[in-house]
Every structure is written in structure tokens, then in C-alpha cells.
Scaffold this motif. Structure first.
Motif, short mmCIF file in Angstrom:
data_model
loop_
_atom_site.label_atom_id
_atom_site.label_comp_id
_atom_site.label_asym_id
_atom_site.label_seq_id
_atom_site.Cartn_x
_atom_site.Cartn_y
_atom_site.Cartn_z
N LYS A 254 33.63 70.31 67.19
CA LYS A 254 33.93 71.23 68.28
C LYS A 254 32.75 72.16 68.48
O LYS A 254 32.24 72.77 67.54
N GLU A 255 32.31 72.21 69.72
CA GLU A 255 31.15 73.04 70.01
C GLU A 255 31.52 74.51 69.91
O GLU A 255 32.52 74.96 70.50
N PRO A 256 30.71 75.25 69.13
CA PRO A 256 31.00 76.68 69.03
C PRO A 256 30.67 77.38 70.35
O PRO A 256 29.90 76.88 71.17
N GLU A 257 31.28 78.47 70.53
CA GLU A 257 31.01 79.24 71.74
C GLU A 257 29.56 79.73 71.73
O GLU A 257 29.04 80.18 70.71
N LYS A 258 28.92 79.57 72.86
CA LYS A 258 27.53 79.98 72.97
C LYS A 258 27.42 81.50 72.97
O LYS A 258 28.14 82.18 73.70
N PRO A 259 26.51 82.00 72.12
CA PRO A 259 26.31 83.46 72.12
C PRO A 259 25.63 83.88 73.42
O PRO A 259 24.98 83.08 74.09
#
Length: 587
Positions: A254-259
Motif C-alpha cells: 500500500k502506497e504511503p501518503e505522500k508528504p
């Protein structure tokens, strides 16, 4: 099918190497692997062999023969796995009928399947052995060139067992075959597996759970009953490789949320170290080359040119005489020593200071400024504005000008340069060329970007030089005539001797005139005809625009590149394009 555990010395010795050089001990007290079973059609042949052998021992000869014929039906005649069955069939025929011809024919079938087929101890007798030896000769077959024949197995897929099979030239009574393996890249000891022997064929499997869907490196040894190695395929220091190709689909993480994007505002201080090259319009006159004379090309060479050539040579890097009076005052001893066949009065009357000091004109056209260093220090004066000071230090001009040595005494120069039939001369280089000024740059794009374009302008003062091919050779003897154009006299109009050749126009056939002609011809013949490369100096002031980029690679480091388009004036006004690239240190 599992077999009995190998009983071997505690350390494996490669028969091709001293025992002391083996890098790791391989235990031959083989722990039977859970992957030693090999279940395929070969097991059916072995089962048929064991059944027929039991019937033979119980004297059920006809049923045993029928069982072997049924098992061999549809098999290839050259399949080594059928050799034990064909051998047993011949034994039963001999026991049942005593017919040597039929027995020999059956043995021939066994030999064709496996040239090295042998009679087991319990079936061996002198008569049968003789018939088998005869069949080997009658078969027309020849012994294999390799004692062990084997093709490395491979797997294209996941979760499959690796199956190994080797065909030997014979496994003696009490002897066995060992497989040693490990995963490729594993530095541990090789695992040992007893191979299941049937006739001269040995088989074994390495289960998928053991090799873990990874390639395997391995080797195989054949031993006799006395623990002596009879042959091998591969070795511990040169193993074979069984390829295992397994591509497993892994669930996508799962792709982490982009900072949020970081802020990259312009640094406060910029220190640029630029390395560059340029190209501009060359026009005007050359830096180091006086106007050249070409008497051999019907140039109107007269006393004026003779007087000028002598003055240029004798003055070296000093000033030329300013007028005829100064010429007569300053040049008297020089003309007496080196100006024959003319007097100082004749030459002074013909001397023209303005024409003599003129430099050679260059053809207008594009020319390069090969290499310069452009250091720059700037500071941010607004959100997107940077003001900086810069230098332009021309490190390479590309000049290749050779002339007489201006620092040598006149007698030495006259001998070594002027009258030398093959003068070397010295390379003359232009002086330091430098410019500097102020530059303002406006950065485009948003502050979040590390890569930023900029536009701006510059102004300043100084000079640069453009590299210009002159179209003629160097003047190494200092007489203002290209060395490959030397002539002893000018004959296009009135006859005039060309300095320094002492040609006598009144007596063209004299020894002096003949010697002068020969001397000029020798200089021309020996001349280096490569083109003279001089420079044109432009500048005094400069004004122009700049376009480029800045890439902030790290907190305090970046790269830049820029194109400067400037007008240089007032001396020899010209257009110059400079390309600069290099590192940037920022704070």
C-alpha cells in the motif's frame, strides 16, 4: 525409492586434487534426504525387473520372460533404463533353453541400450559372461567417451522438485553414487544425497521445499566398495548449476501518503565556478602578426619594405623608429652590419613608420575563444533576484605564433634565426586576457522546484581574444615574409633585394646573387608549412544578456549552466557568445 545410507570417509577427497587443498569437509555419512525419491516411468521398469527376478529365482522362467517382454513393449531400444531388463531376459533365455545364439542376440539388445551393462553377482557365470562379452563385440557399438554422462536439469516454474539422473560406466558391487548440492550463493557445506541406482543409472530428487525455488549448484561422485572415487561430474570448486526459474507475484504494498512537497527557496549566497568556451565575430587586425610581405607572389616589395623588415627585427619587442630621421639616427650601425646591399640613407628615405607598425588584417568571420574560467559570487536581493560579480579569465587562446627570438642579441639572432636555413624560432603568446563585471539574474518557476531557469543581463569591462587562422605560415626568421614564401628579390617591378638576402640587382649572375637565391630557396624548402594561428583582441567594455539554469542538488551544492550573449566594444566591436557550466556552492 530410497536406498541404503552411504558409508564413506568423513571427508570427501576430490580425486584430482590433494586432500589438503579441499576447502570444506563434506560428510559422506549421508543423511537420507526427504527428497531422494524419484517416481516416474523408470520405477515401473525397476518394479518389472524385480518381479521377473523373483520369478526367475522361483524357476518360473516362462512367466518371468513374459513379464519382461510386456515391460519392454513400446520402449526405445537405446534407453539405458531398459538395459537391466534386457540383460535379465538374456539370462532367462539361456537358463530356459541353453541356446547360445538366442542368448547372444538378447545380450546384443542389452548392449545397444547400455554399452556398459553388466551381470549382477547373483546372475554371473563364466558362460554368461563370455556370451555377454561376445555380444558387446557383435553389437558394433563402442564404449562411450565419458565415464559419466549427465545433462543438468532445470525448472521453469515454482514449487517443483529438481530431478537428477546420471548414466555411469558401471557401479561396482558395494559401490554407490553420491549427489552433493547447495543453493547458488550459499557458502555452507554441500548437502549429500544417496542416488538410487538401477543398472548403471543413478537418480535422485531435491524437493522444492529443500531448494526453495532457487538455483542449485552440485556435483556427483561414483565410488567403489573400497571408498575409492571412480569418477565425477563437476567438483566442489567447479560445481554444475541446475537453473530454477520462479517468478512469484507479490502483492503490491500500500502506497504511503505522500508528504507535502518541501520548500526550496533560493539560497542567500551563490559561489559559481564556471568553465566555458565561446564563439564570436573576428574582425580587424591580428594581435602579434605584422603586415606580411610576399615578394614571390608579385607583391610590390621595395626599399620601404626592406627598411621596415630590418627595423621590425632589430627593435625586438621595443618601439619602431617614429620617422625617417629617427630611423637614420637609430639604425645606422644595424644597417651597416646587416642591411647590405643598401645604405642607411637609402633606407631612411624609404621608411614609412605608419605602414611599418601596421598589423596584418584578418578576414571577418566566426572564431572561437577556446576555454575560460568564470568564477562568480552573488547574493539574493529579492525573492527571485540575484546580483553577482564575476570574472572571465581566458585560460586558453589557441594561439600558435612562432617568430625570431626578440630577447636574443642581434648577432645571435642574425645567425640563429635570420640567416639559418631552417630556423626554429620561439613561440610567442599573447598576454593575460581578463574581463569582469556585474550580473543580475531573475529566477523563473516556483520555489518548490530544485531545477530553476533564469534570465538576466550583465555589464562590465575587459578584453577577450578570438582564435584566428591567418592563412599563411609563420615567420621564424623575422624578415616579415612567411617562411614558405621566401624570395631573394622582388622582380615584379623594379628589382629590390629582400632582406636579409644580399642579392645584387646590378649583377644577378654574381656569386652573391646566386647564393642569396639558394639561401631563400632552402628556407622555403625547410619551412614548416602549418598555418599560423593568431588572435584578435576585442573589448574594453561589454554588455549583454544571459539565460540559464540552476539545479540545487543538495543543501549546499548545485550545478548551473548559462549562455551569455554580449556585445564587446569599443576596440574592434564584436559579438561574443559564451557557454559556461560548473558547480555552485550555496549558503
Amino acid at each position: 525409492m530410497r536406498t541404503q545410507t552411504l558409508v564413506r570417509p568423513r571427508r570427501l577427497v576430490d580425486p584430482r586434487r590433494p586432500a589438503g587443498l579441499l576447502s570444506a569437509a563434506l560428510s559422506l555419512a549421508v543423511i537420507l534426504s526427504s527428497g531422494t525419491a524419484l517416481a516416474d516411468s523408470r520405477d515401473d521398469l525397476k518394479a518389472a525387473y524385480n518381479k521377473a527376478l523373483g520369478q526367475y529365482n522361483n524357476l518360473e522362467l516362462d512367466p518371468a520372460l513374459a513379464a519382461l517382454d510386456q515391460a519392454l513393449a513400446g520402449t526405445a531400444a537405446d534407453d539405458p533404463a531398459t538395459a537391466p531388463l534386457r540383460m535379465l531376459r538374456a539370462v532367462i533365455i539361456f537358463s530356459n533353453s541353453g541356446n547360445k545364439n538366442e542368448t547372444t542376440a538378447a545380450f546384443v539388445d542389452a548392449v545397444k541400450a547400455d554399452y556398459n551393462v553388466a551381470l549382477p553377482t547373483e546372475l554371473r557365470s563364466p558362460d554368461l559372461q563370455k556370451l555377454l562379452d561376445k555380444a558387446r563385440k557383435d553389437s558394433g557399438a563402442s564404449a562411450p567417451s565419458e565415464s559419466i554422462r549427465h545433462t543438468s536439469p532445470s525448472i521453469d516454474g515454482c514449487g517443483q522438485d529438481l530431478k537428477f539422473e546420471v548414466l555411469t560406466s558401471g557401479i561396482p558391487d558395494g559401490g554407490q553414487v553420491g549427489l552433493y548440492w547447495r543453493n547458488v550463493g550459499d557458502s555452507g557445506e554441500f548437502k549429500s544425497v544417496t542416488m538410487d541406482a538401477f543398472g548403471n543409472i543413478a537418480t535422485a530428487s531435491v524437493l522444492a521445499s529443500e531448494h526453495g525455488d532457487k538455483p542449485v549448484e552440485y556435483f556427483v561422485y561414483v565410488y567403489d566398495g573400497a571408498n575409492k572415487a571412480l569418477g565425477n561430474k563437476g567438483a566442489q570448486d567447479n560445481p554444475l548449476v541446475a537453473e530454477v526459474k520462479c517468478v512469484k507475484e507479490e502483492p503490491k504494498p500500500k502506497e504511503p501518503e505522500k508528504p507535502p512537497p518541501p520548500k526550496h527557496s533560493l539560497p542567500k549566497i551563490f559561489i559559481n565556478i564556471g568553465l566555458g568556451t565561446g564563439v564570436g565575430i573576428a574582425r580587424g587586425v591580428a594581435d602579434q602578426t605584422y603586415s606580411q610581405y610576399t615578394p614571390a607572389g608579385n607583391f610590390n616589395y621595395g626599399l620601404k619594405e626592406f627598411a621596415c623588415a630590418l627595423a621590425r627585427w632589430s627593435s625586438g619587442t621595443g618601439d619602431l623608429p617614429g620617422d625617417p630621421i629617427q630611423y637614420q639616427t637609430q639604425m645606422g650601425p644595424t644597417v651597416m652590419a646587416y642591411g647590405a646591399p643598401y645604405s642607411v640613407e637609402q633606407l631612411a628615405m624609404a621608411y614609412n613608420a605608419g605602414e611599418c607598425s601596421a598589423h596584418h588584417k584578418v578576414s571577418t568571420g566566426m572564431a572561437s575563444a577556446p576555454f575560460h574560467i568564470a568564477p562568480e559570487i552573488g547574493g539574493r536581493i529579492g525573492k527571485k533576484l540575484v546580483l553577482s560579480g564575476f570574472l572571465r579569465i581566458q585560460a586558453v587562446t589557441g594561439s600558435k605564433v612562432y617568430r625570431d627570438d626578440p630577447k636574443a642579441s642581434l648577432p645571435d639572432s642574425y645567425v640563429n634565426d635570420v640567416t639559418n636555413l631552417n630556423p626554429e624560432g620561439i613561440r610567442s603568446k599573447p598576454g593575460i586576457t581578463m574581463a569582469g563585471g556585474l550580473k543580475i539574474k531573475y529566477f523563473l518557476g516556483s520555489d518548490e522546484k530544485k531545477f530553476r531557469l533564469f534570465v538576466g543581463g550583465f555589464l562590465g569591462g575587459g578584453f577577450t581574444r578570438l582564435r584566428v587562422p591567418m592563412g599563411f605560415a609563420n615567420d621564424r626568421n623575422g624578415n616579415s615574409v612567411p617562411d614558405d614564401k621566401e624570395a631573394a628579390y622582388e622582380g615584379g617591378g623594379g628589382c629590390t633585394a629582400v632582406w636579409p638576402y644580399q642579392y645584387n640587382c646590378s649583377e644577378p649572375g654574381s656569386m652573391a646573387s646566386t647564393g642569396a637565391i639558394q639561401q631563400a630557396a632552402a628556407v622555403t624548402a625547410n619551412a614548416d608549412k602549418s598555418q599560423r594561428i593568431d588572435t584578435v583582441r576585442i573589448g574594453g567594455g561589454m554588455l549583454g544578456g544571459v539565460f540559464g539554469f540552476h539545479w540545487q542538488a543538495a543543501k549546499h551544492f548545485g550545478l548551473f549552466g548559462e549562455l551569455q550573449v554580449g556585445v564587446w566594444f569599443p576596440r574592434t566591436t564584436s559579438l561574443l557568445l559564451d557557454l559556461n557550466v560548473g558547480p555552485v556552492f550555496t549558503f
